[in-house]
Write a protein that holds these residues in place. Structure first.
Motif, PDB file in Angstrom:
ATOM      1  N   GLN A 134       2.987  -1.743   0.438  1.00 42.31           N
ATOM      2  CA  GLN A 134       3.612  -0.502  -0.014  1.00 42.31           C
ATOM      3  C   GLN A 134       4.059  -0.582  -1.472  1.00 42.31           C
ATOM      4  O   GLN A 134       3.884   0.373  -2.237  1.00 42.31           O
ATOM      5  CB  GLN A 134       4.810  -0.157   0.879  1.00 42.31           C
ATOM      6  N   ASP A 135       4.646  -1.692  -1.878  1.00 43.00           N
ATOM      7  CA  ASP A 135       5.149  -1.817  -3.244  1.00 43.00           C
ATOM      8  C   ASP A 135       4.155  -2.443  -4.211  1.00 43.00           C
ATOM      9  O   ASP A 135       4.508  -2.796  -5.337  1.00 43.00           O
ATOM     10  CB  ASP A 135       6.460  -2.615  -3.255  1.00 43.00           C
ATOM     11  N   THR A 136       2.906  -2.603  -3.783  1.00 40.55           N
ATOM     12  CA  THR A 136       1.839  -3.046  -4.676  1.00 40.55           C
ATOM     13  C   THR A 136       1.067  -1.814  -5.140  1.00 40.55           C
ATOM     14  O   THR A 136       0.682  -0.981  -4.331  1.00 40.55           O
ATOM     15  CB  THR A 136       0.881  -4.018  -3.960  1.00 40.55           C
ATOM     16  N   SER A 137       0.875  -1.707  -6.434  1.00 38.37           N
ATOM     17  CA  SER A 137       0.128  -0.577  -6.986  1.00 38.37           C
ATOM     18  C   SER A 137      -1.304  -1.001  -7.274  1.00 38.37           C
ATOM     19  O   SER A 137      -1.635  -2.181  -7.269  1.00 38.37           O
ATOM     20  CB  SER A 137       0.798  -0.088  -8.276  1.00 38.37           C
ATOM     21  N   GLY A 138      -2.165  -0.004  -7.524  1.00 43.28           N
ATOM     22  CA  GLY A 138      -3.504  -0.334  -7.984  1.00 43.28           C
ATOM     23  C   GLY A 138      -4.638   0.181  -7.127  1.00 43.28           C
ATOM     24  O   GLY A 138      -4.494   1.105  -6.328  1.00 43.28           O
ATOM     25  N   LEU A 139      -5.788  -0.461  -7.278  1.00 41.73           N
ATOM     26  CA  LEU A 139      -7.057   0.052  -6.774  1.00 41.73           C
ATOM     27  C   LEU A 139      -7.285  -0.182  -5.289  1.00 41.73           C
ATOM     28  O   LEU A 139      -7.038  -1.276  -4.774  1.00 41.73           O
ATOM     29  CB  LEU A 139      -8.202  -0.580  -7.565  1.00 41.73           C
ATOM     30  N   ILE A 140      -7.771   0.858  -4.637  1.00 45.50           N
ATOM     31  CA  ILE A 140      -8.149   0.763  -3.232  1.00 45.50           C
ATOM     32  C   ILE A 140      -9.406   1.615  -3.028  1.00 45.50           C
ATOM     33  O   ILE A 140      -9.528   2.704  -3.604  1.00 45.50           O
ATOM     34  CB  ILE A 140      -6.999   1.225  -2.313  1.00 45.50           C
ATOM     35  N   VAL A 141     -10.342   1.092  -2.244  1.00 44.50           N
ATOM     36  CA  VAL A 141     -11.592   1.821  -2.002  1.00 44.50           C
ATOM     37  C   VAL A 141     -11.543   2.467  -0.619  1.00 44.50           C
ATOM     38  O   VAL A 141     -11.053   1.881   0.346  1.00 44.50           O
ATOM     39  CB  VAL A 141     -12.829   0.902  -2.140  1.00 44.50           C
TER      40      VAL A 141
END
Length: 293
Positions: A134-141
């Motif tokens: 939840q508190d990690t930001s960034g790229l997801i496919v």
């Protein structure tokens, strides 16, 4: 009926996983097994079965499904075509809801954005192939159809997906770069993971981008994909992530400074290797300035 495709190696007994996933008591889980309501890869298994990446669960009877509402969250789409969506997930956003946490999630935005989503992850996880904390930001496919979903899951399983992060951790390093090759297994509390010689292989590479006498700014690439891998590994070598409430310093609980900045994968239709990048969010840049790294 509920169906779930295990898209990551979670290293857990099936009954323990289901108790947490369905958020029901273990005695209720036992009843489901006794009445043969739990299938793995279309076969009945024991409650002690250890889940593997790629397993397909079918729960023939269980708790009520969560109703999902389409919501426009104005998320940044890095790339989209007829098969995949690559999104830049902001910090603080859940990937999908659960019975105990029905907060707005990435899934709410996905079902607002498109009706073309895979369903192998279950009704509460349309399109979801992998996860970020939840508190990690960034790229997801995201997968738009089931064939794409299976293709992407296999890429993660075969370790051909490139996953690069940036993070801020405590204490400076002596070396400029290094490797952390320490197995990881689920902690007995189930709520966290732990480095352990009896765990599953976990391999992390890191490079120091900048540091001072108290903090380090790192680039990290993970070869395996264990739950909380970067957080566990850096904590194990006494460099916990700044803000990590689970593996870090107790009073340091604003949420880990961890950003998935680069994702590389083979396009499921063309087989072209594609690399996606997401800029550091402002909160991360401001923290670097605050800590004078």
């Amino acid at each position: 009926m509920k169906k779930i495709l295990i898209a990551e190696d979670i290293d857990a007994r099936l009954d323990v996983y289901l108790a947490k996933e369905l958020e029901i008591a273990r005695n209720q889980i036992k009843k489901l097994f006794d009445s043969k309501k739990i299938l793995v890869n279309n076969s009945n298994v024991k409650a002690s079965y250890r889940l593997k990446e790629g397993d397909y669960l079918t729960i023939l009877e269980g708790p009520e499904e969560i109703n999902l509402e389409p919501i426009n969250l104005n998320l940044e789409i890095i790339y989209e075509d007829n098969y995949i969506i690559v999104l830049n997930k902001p910090r603080g956003l859940l990937i999908h809801p659960s019975i105990s946490n029905k907060s707005v999630s990435l899934v709410n935005h996905l079902i607002y954005h498109t009706k073309d989503l895979s369903n192998l992850g279950g009704e509460e996880r349309p399109g979801i192939v992998h996860r970020l904390d939840q508190d990690t930001s960034g790229l997801i496919v995201i997968a738009k159809d089931n064939e794409t979903h299976v293709n992407l899951v296999n890429q993660f399983k075969d370790r051909v997906v490139k996953k690069v992060y940036e993070c801020i951790c405590h204490k400076p390093f002596i070396e400029e770069k290094g490797k952390i090759d320490i197995p990881i297994e689920r902690h007995q509390s189930y709520t966290k993971m732990a480095a352990s010689p009896t765990g599953r292989e976990a391999l992390t590479y890191f490079k120091v981008l900048n540091q001072n006498e108290n903090y380090a700014y790192l680039e990290v690439e993970i070869i395996t994909g264990r739950t909380h891998q970067i957080r566990v590994h850096l904590s194990y070598i006494n460099h916990p992530l700044v803000g990590d409430p689970l593996y870090g310093i107790k009073k340091d609980n604003e949420g880990q400074f961890l950003h998935a900045k680069e994702l590389g994968l083979y396009h499921p239709k063309t087989n072209e290797f594609m690399t996606f990048k997401a800029k550091l969010p402002n909160y991360f840049i401001n923290k670097l300035k605050e800590l004078k790294i």
